[in-house]
Scaffold this active site. Structure first.
Site, PDB file in Angstrom:
ATOM      1  N   ARG A 259      22.214  85.711 124.298  1.00 55.72           N
ATOM      2  CA  ARG A 259      21.194  86.369 125.116  1.00 55.72           C
ATOM      3  C   ARG A 259      21.729  87.638 125.777  1.00 55.72           C
ATOM      4  O   ARG A 259      20.968  88.589 125.998  1.00 55.72           O
ATOM      5  CB  ARG A 259      20.642  85.372 126.133  1.00 55.72           C
TER       6      ARG A 259
ATOM      7  N   GLY B 146      21.062  78.986 114.135  1.00 61.92           N
ATOM      8  CA  GLY B 146      19.644  78.737 114.346  1.00 61.92           C
ATOM      9  C   GLY B 146      19.122  79.466 115.563  1.00 61.92           C
ATOM     10  O   GLY B 146      17.984  79.951 115.576  1.00 61.92           O
TER      11      GLY B 146
ATOM     12  N   GLN C 198      14.848  77.215 122.050  1.00 57.22           N
ATOM     13  CA  GLN C 198      14.737  78.227 121.002  1.00 57.22           C
ATOM     14  C   GLN C 198      13.284  78.604 120.748  1.00 57.22           C
ATOM     15  O   GLN C 198      12.955  79.782 120.597  1.00 57.22           O
ATOM     16  CB  GLN C 198      15.411  77.731 119.721  1.00 57.22           C
TER      17      GLN C 198
ATOM     18  N   ASP D 177      22.810  68.970 122.267  1.00 54.34           N
ATOM     19  CA  ASP D 177      23.949  69.415 121.462  1.00 54.34           C
ATOM     20  C   ASP D 177      25.195  68.564 121.668  1.00 54.34           C
ATOM     21  O   ASP D 177      26.153  68.671 120.890  1.00 54.34           O
ATOM     22  CB  ASP D 177      24.281  70.877 121.768  1.00 54.34           C
TER      23      ASP D 177
ATOM     24  N   ARG E 141      22.478  64.837 112.351  1.00 52.87           N
ATOM     25  CA  ARG E 141      23.603  64.424 113.194  1.00 52.87           C
ATOM     26  C   ARG E 141      23.625  62.923 113.486  1.00 52.87           C
ATOM     27  O   ARG E 141      24.685  62.376 113.799  1.00 52.87           O
ATOM     28  CB  ARG E 141      23.617  65.250 114.487  1.00 52.87           C
TER      29      ARG E 141
END
Length: 445
Positions: free
Chosen positions: A33, A101, A176, A322, A353
């Site tokens: 960002r 991503g 996102q 995450d 995952r």
């Protein structure tokens, strides 16, 4: 576990204890960002502590391709010459976002309102990840985006056009998706609003406010006023709590360990992993709490703890999404059972995952029952058998998590296809070994 070429292979073995002080890798979300908003602002943005992993470097390259001057002054230090909201130039090549991503989804939103044509692509993993979740709301704003599978998969061809503001009820809590819509809203007259089912990470909103945008936040709802006057800023990027999670779990599961992790970002939309590990009985203390550039930061002291299994509240999942791969490792070495639920989003990350961690930990001797939205993990505080070669599925977080698991295995572990660790934590092996890990690159031997 895999017949695929092993690529970079790292051996991990048991160690006596972990000790020392490190600063984990810089925050990837904030680094991305910083580049994006620095480019869109008027004047110079000076960034210190930028993550120089492959994902962020792809974002830097993309903006250079669109005419933005980004100078590397020293390690992690960059000067970005912003050209304003309408200052980007049409790229003369495809923008390859590699494995990122975040970069692809955020740029999808930004480029949808630019007066030029652009194409976004990525590596094999990124080209298989769902993009419809951002293409759909952007299309509602008037965006013209084409891609494989009806616009759901990259490569994505974007024909920039004038957009209209919308109010979008997102079916998922995703920073996102939210950020892609906000970026599209920057170049759109009027107010654009996103409503989420739960609060997702808010780095975009915090940074935009610091740059001078008018952003209104009310619970799960965010509104951005179009055409803000963004001004260049001084940015200091904290350490990434997602990167800190690996040494954090390692210290908690390794008897006798006592480590300090410096300058870790404590953004409340990101601290789900802390809440989970504290609920398991983890001895984690926040020291020297402060605020840097609008983001809360602290040093963390982490000591070995006898962890207890817990049942995950699904509402915490977006705040720890995450970190779940390494959380699986903590659960596999805790006393009792841990139920992970409401985490189906893990199946559409750089790898599936849930399956990747279930397969990897089972190969090391853990007891895991895979579920559609998570897993039931029966812990063994005495350690795992190890002695196996396991596949990371080229997923950086799977690779690092399985290397952490190797600390508590009776026989050493080989983790294959670790190359993508460089996307988020290039200094992983060096820093972890400084704490007492026994990581060895055995790719050629």
């Amino acid at each position: 576990m895999s017949s695929t070429h092993p690529g970079r292979t790292i051996r991990s073995g048991a160690t006596q204890n972990l000790s020392g002080t490190i600063r984990p890798a810089a925050d990837k979300s904030i680094s991305h960002r910083s580049v994006i908003f620095g480019a869109l602002a008027e004047g110079e943005t000076h960034v210190k502590g930028m993550l120089e992993g492959e994902d962020v470097l792809r974002t830097i390259t993309a903006f250079r391709t669109m005419g933005i001057s980004i100078e590397r002054c020293n390690e992690g230090e960059y000067r970005i010459q912003g050209q304003g909201l309408d200052g980007l130039k049409e790229p003369d090549d495809v923008l390859d976002m590699g494995n990122s991503g975040t970069a692809m989804r955020l740029l999808c939103g930004l480029l949808a309102s630019q007066p030029f044509h652009s194409i976004l692509t990525g590596d094999h993993s990124l080209r298989s990840r769902p993009m419809g979740r951002v293409v759909q709301p952007l299309t509602k704003m008037g965006a013209r985006i084409r891609g494989r599978d009806g616009g759901r998969l990259a490569p994505l061809a974007i024909e920039g056009t004038e957009l209209v503001p919308i109010t979008y009820n997102s079916p998922i809590a995703s920073a996102q998706v939210k950020s892609a819509i906000i970026l599209a809203g920057l170049n759109t007259a009027g107010e654009t609003t996103i409503i989420e089912p739960a609060v997702s990470r808010d780095h975009t909103e915090r940074m935009l406010i610091a740059f001078g945008a008018e952003v209104t936040r009310d619970g799960n709802q965010v509104t951005i006023e179009g055409w803000p006057n963004l001004q260049g800023q001084e940015i200091e990027v904290p350490a990434d709590i997602s990167a800190a999670a690996f040494p954090m779990v390692a210290a908690l599961i390794t008897p006798g360990s006592d480590i300090i992790l410096e300058n870790v970002g404590m953004n409340p939309t990101r601290t789900g992993i802390l809440d989970l590990l504290l609920a398991m009985g983890g001895n984690i203390q926040r020291l020297n709490e402060r605020e840097v550039g609008g983001e809360p930061v602290a040093d963390l002291q982490v000591r070995y703890s006898q962890l207890q299994g817990i049942e995950i509240d699904p509402t915490v999942v977006p705040r720890a999404i995450d970190e779940f791969p390494v959380f699986f490792v903590a659960a596999a070495l805790a006393q009792g059972q841990t139920l992970v639920q409401g985490a189906e989003e893990l199946r559409v990350k750089e790898s599936d995952r849930i399956t990747a961690m279930a397969n990897g930990l089972k190969a090391l001797g853990a007891i895991i029952e895979e579920r559609p939205d998570g897993a039931l993990i029966t812990g063994n505080p005495d350690g795992l058998a190890g002695g196996a070669s396991v596949d990371s599925f080229t997923d950086h977080r799977i690779a690092m998590s399985l290397l952490v698991a190797g600390l508590r295995c009776k026989e050493s572990v080989l983790v294959q296809r670790c190359d993508n660790i460089n996307t988020s934590f290039p200094s992983f092996s060096q820093l972890m070994n400084s704490l007492g890990f026994q990581l060895e690159d055995v790719s050629h031997g």
